[in-house]
Design a protein around this motif. Structure first.
Motif, short mmCIF file in Angstrom:
data_model
loop_
_atom_site.label_atom_id
_atom_site.label_comp_id
_atom_site.label_asym_id
_atom_site.label_seq_id
_atom_site.Cartn_x
_atom_site.Cartn_y
_atom_site.Cartn_z
N ALA A 1 0.86 -1.19 0.00
CA ALA A 1 0.00 0.00 0.00
C ALA A 1 0.89 1.23 0.00
CB ALA A 1 -0.89 -0.01 1.24
N ALA A 2 0.44 2.30 -0.63
CA ALA A 2 1.24 3.54 -0.69
C ALA A 2 1.60 4.02 0.71
CB ALA A 2 0.46 4.61 -1.45
N SER A 3 0.69 3.81 1.65
CA SER A 3 0.94 4.28 3.04
C SER A 3 1.91 3.35 3.76
CB SER A 3 -0.37 4.29 3.80
OG SER A 3 -0.81 2.95 3.95
N GLY A 4 2.13 2.16 3.26
CA GLY A 4 2.97 1.17 3.96
C GLY A 4 2.24 0.47 5.08
N GLU A 5 0.97 0.83 5.32
CA GLU A 5 0.23 0.22 6.44
C GLU A 5 -0.20 -1.21 6.11
OE1 GLU A 5 -2.95 2.46 8.19
OE2 GLU A 5 -1.89 4.34 7.76
N ARG A 6 -0.35 -2.02 7.18
CA ARG A 6 -0.71 -3.43 6.99
C ARG A 6 -1.74 -3.85 8.04
NH1 ARG A 6 1.77 -6.71 4.16
NH2 ARG A 6 3.10 -5.72 2.67
N PHE A 7 -2.47 -4.94 7.73
CA PHE A 7 -3.32 -5.55 8.76
C PHE A 7 -2.98 -7.04 8.85
CE2 PHE A 7 -6.29 -7.84 6.02
CZ PHE A 7 -6.27 -7.13 4.83
N GLU A 8 -3.34 -7.60 10.00
CA GLU A 8 -3.04 -9.02 10.24
C GLU A 8 -4.22 -9.90 9.83
OE1 GLU A 8 -2.33 -9.52 14.38
OE2 GLU A 8 -0.23 -8.86 14.24
N ASN A 9 -3.90 -11.10 9.42
CA ASN A 9 -4.94 -12.11 9.13
C ASN A 9 -4.63 -13.31 10.01
OD1 ASN A 9 -6.81 -13.82 7.95
ND2 ASN A 9 -5.65 -14.12 6.05
N ARG A 10 -5.55 -13.63 10.92
CA ARG A 10 -5.33 -14.75 11.86
C ARG A 10 -6.36 -15.85 11.65
NH1 ARG A 10 -1.74 -13.88 16.05
NH2 ARG A 10 -0.88 -11.77 15.98
N ASN A 11 -5.97 -17.05 12.03
CA ASN A 11 -6.83 -18.23 11.91
C ASN A 11 -7.96 -18.13 12.94
OD1 ASN A 11 -7.88 -20.82 12.08
ND2 ASN A 11 -5.89 -21.83 11.87
N PRO A 12 -9.23 -18.16 12.49
CA PRO A 12 -10.34 -18.04 13.46
C PRO A 12 -10.46 -19.26 14.38
CG PRO A 12 -11.19 -18.46 11.25
CD PRO A 12 -9.71 -18.26 11.10
N ALA A 13 -9.79 -20.36 14.01
CA ALA A 13 -9.82 -21.55 14.88
C ALA A 13 -8.67 -21.52 15.90
CB ALA A 13 -9.70 -22.82 14.04
N ASP A 14 -7.72 -20.59 15.68
CA ASP A 14 -6.55 -20.53 16.56
C ASP A 14 -5.89 -19.16 16.40
OD1 ASP A 14 -4.20 -20.74 17.90
OD2 ASP A 14 -3.47 -22.52 16.83
N GLY A 15 -6.26 -18.27 17.30
CA GLY A 15 -5.81 -16.88 17.21
C GLY A 15 -4.30 -16.71 17.27
N SER A 16 -3.58 -17.75 17.77
CA SER A 16 -2.11 -17.61 17.83
C SER A 16 -1.48 -17.88 16.46
CB SER A 16 -1.53 -18.57 18.88
OG SER A 16 -1.73 -19.90 18.42
N ASP A 17 -2.28 -18.36 15.52
CA ASP A 17 -1.77 -18.69 14.19
C ASP A 17 -1.93 -17.46 13.27
OD1 ASP A 17 -1.04 -19.88 11.81
OD2 ASP A 17 -2.91 -21.00 11.57
N LEU A 18 -0.83 -16.74 13.09
CA LEU A 18 -0.85 -15.55 12.22
C LEU A 18 -0.52 -16.00 10.80
CD1 LEU A 18 -0.94 -12.45 11.84
CD2 LEU A 18 1.47 -12.39 12.47
N ILE A 19 -1.48 -15.80 9.91
CA ILE A 19 -1.32 -16.28 8.53
C ILE A 19 -0.42 -15.35 7.73
CG2 ILE A 19 -2.64 -16.62 6.38
CD1 ILE A 19 -4.95 -17.44 8.48
N GLY A 20 -0.53 -14.08 8.00
CA GLY A 20 0.31 -13.11 7.28
C GLY A 20 -0.19 -11.71 7.53
N THR A 21 0.54 -10.76 6.95
CA THR A 21 0.07 -9.37 7.00
C THR A 21 -0.22 -8.94 5.56
OG1 THR A 21 2.25 -8.39 6.79
CG2 THR A 21 1.48 -8.88 9.03
#
Ligand code: NAD
Length: 498
Positions: free
Chosen positions: A18-38
């Motif tokens: 993104a032009a702003s460089g901002e990101r959001f996280e995508n997490r597994n709804p069955a396991d919140g500790s599992d970060l899929i990516g940004t």
């Protein structure tokens, strides 16, 4: 966050942040500790770039013969077939539904790719007789230009494919904004098309929220059509935005789908179908069976059996083979489901199964909710009329077919419906009189195939249908062409002597 992959937007044939460089996280709804990516939290500047890229690519693409465009779709279908298992696993991880279902979701994209590719050698118009001598009359389909797609999280690849494949075969270019809960599946889908040889700029992907990306897409003067699937309230806002800038707009929205169960039906089959319809995809399908309108004579027996089935369902992480139902997509969605259970209890419905957050052990890691059944529900109750979008089934007892049809039609939605009966006359009456876009006889409210129109009436849609050949009417404009080879000026209706 450091070790999770960082995914980018796809604009003009390149992956860019993104032009702003901002990101959001995508997490597994069955396991919140599992970060899929940004993923990039995009905004207006990214939309500008993506639309400009689609605009630039448009002439080259629309002038590429449709059969050649279709060859790329065939290749994309083959690539998706080869990667089906990986893409299904990615989807279960980010969306939660069980592997069997995510394999089905990818398969639907494959089917749509092959079906749309077939249109590359059809895209049929009409030739009709002209009313004047030495004149030829025909209609042809013309692409629109840049199309914007805004999609939900519950069918993360199938729904984007329903829009993108037909749009591209018709000669449009596109910008897609997927839901922030399931961006990876659209990254995968776009990658398949890129690997199939789609020219730069023909398909662009911009990730981010509804106001950050969706609103600037709606307002952009170079966007000719917005194709939206999601909630009825957001659909209304999209329609208003499109009206303000004279854009074409197709909307696929909510549902409150009913299965009618008559006293002569095969009860085993009906229980099987209602279990699948209500709790498949954790009830998070636009076509989910959220109401069973049952003849009072068999209501007790049906309730007893479906309660038994609901209680026995194994709920957990959809990547495990034995799991039958996954989590809700988010904490917010689970809270909505819990609030509807409160509503149902206050309204006086009988909670016959479930009704609680599922906690303890691995369930504490995700957004799990018990498969829930309300019995003795009255037709006017909120749990019988509002879309809950979770694993909650309302059983509404009635006396006979006439009342069943009246109750089925008493809601504001009209997506899918079903009847279970062995009486052919009753089946045909229901087929005719239940006010929906998709109807099933002796099958669940779920199970659409890509070669027939998909969509609904009332607050479910705005008159368009995806899938089938009807989707071509969304992504093309009709152009009527008259060729006069008489060598003189003929004036149609005015040339008559009588
Ligand atoms: P949603 O309406 O919250 O979001 C859908 C998409 O719209 C998302 O990409 C979101 O970011 C975007 N969006 C949100 N606000 C926006 C705005 N103001 N302007 C532009 N874009 C905006 O829906 P959801 O929660 O993702 O999906 C669930 C809903 O989708 C349910 O109501 C379900 O019935 C419906 N649905 C319908 C069908 C169908 O074919 N009829 C299919 C699947 C889902």
């Amino acid at each position: 966050m450091a070790s999770a992959p960082a995914y980018d937007n796809f604009i003009d044939g390149a992956w860019v942040p993104a032009a702003s460089g901002e990101r959001f996280e995508n997490r597994n709804p069955a396991d919140g500790s599992d970060l899929i990516g940004t993923f990039p939290r995009s905004a207006e500047a990214d939309v500008e770039r993506a639309v400009a890229s689609a605009r630039r690519a448009y002439d080259g693409w629309r002038l590429t013969p449709a059969p050649r465009r279709a060859e790329i779709l065939y290749r994309a279908g083959q690539i998706l077939t080869e990667r089906k298992e990986q893409y299904a696993r990615d989807m279960t991880r980010e969306m939660g539904k069980v592997l069997k279902e995510t394999r089905g979701d990818v398969q639907e994209a494959i089917d749509t790719g092959f079906y749309a590719a077939g249109e590359g050698r059809r895209l049929s118009g009409q030739t009709v007789p002209a009313e004047l001598p030495n004149k030829f009359a025909m209609s042809v389909r013309a692409p629109l230009g840049v199309c914007a797609m805004i999609t939900p999280w519950n069918f993360p690849m199938a729904i984007p494919s329903w829009k993108i494949f037909p749009a591209l075969v018709c000669g449009n270019t596109a910008v897609i904004k997927p839901a922030t809960d399931t961006p990876l599946s659209v990254v995968n889908f776009v990658t398949a098309l890129m690997d199939a040889g789609l020219p730069a700029g023909v398909l662009n992907l911009v990730m981010g929220g509804g106001s950050g990306v969706g609103t600037p897409l709606l307002r952009h003067p170079d966007v000719r059509l917005v194709s939206f699937t999601g909630s009825t309230e957001v659909g209304r806002q999209i329609a208003i935005g499109c009206a303000e800038s004279y854009k074409k707009c197709s909307l696929e929205m909510g549902g409150k789908n009913a299965m009618i169960l008559l006293d002569d039906a095969d009860l085993d089959l009906a229980v099987e179908a209602a279990t699948w319809g209500a709790f498949g995809t954790t009830g998070q399908r636009c076509t989910a069976t959220s109401r069973v309108i049952v003849d009072r004579k068999v209501a007790g027996g049906f309730t007893e059996r479906i309660v038994e089935r609901a209680k026995a369902l194994k709920v957990g992480n959809g990547l495990e083979d034995s799991v039958e139902m996954g989590p809700c997509i988010s904490d917010a969605q689970r809270r909505t489901v819990a609030s509807y259970v409160e509503v149902g209890l206050k309204e006086g419905a009988r909670l016959a199964a479930g009704g609680h957050l599922l906690t303890g052990g691995s369930h504490d890691r995700g957004w799990f909710f018990e498969p829930t059944v309300f019995a003795d529900v009255k037709p006017g109750m909120r749990i019988a009329t509002e879309e809950i979008f979770g694993p909650v089934l309302s059983i509404i007892p009635v006396d006979g077919l006439d009342e069943a049809i009246r109750v089925a039609n008493s809601v504001e939605y009209g997506l899918s419906g079903a009847i279970f009966t062995r009486d052919i006359n009753k089946a045909f009456r229901a087929m005719r009189d239940v006010d929906v876009g998709i109807f099933y006889v002796n099958s669940s409210t779920i199970g659409a195939e890509v070669q027939l129109p998909f969509g609904g009436v009332k607050r479910t849609g705005n008159g368009h249908r995806e899938a089938g050949t009807t989707v071509l009417d969304i992504f093309t404009e009709w152009k009527s062409v008259y060729v006069d080879f008489s060598g003189r000026l003929q004036k149609a209706q005015i040339d008559r002597s009588d």
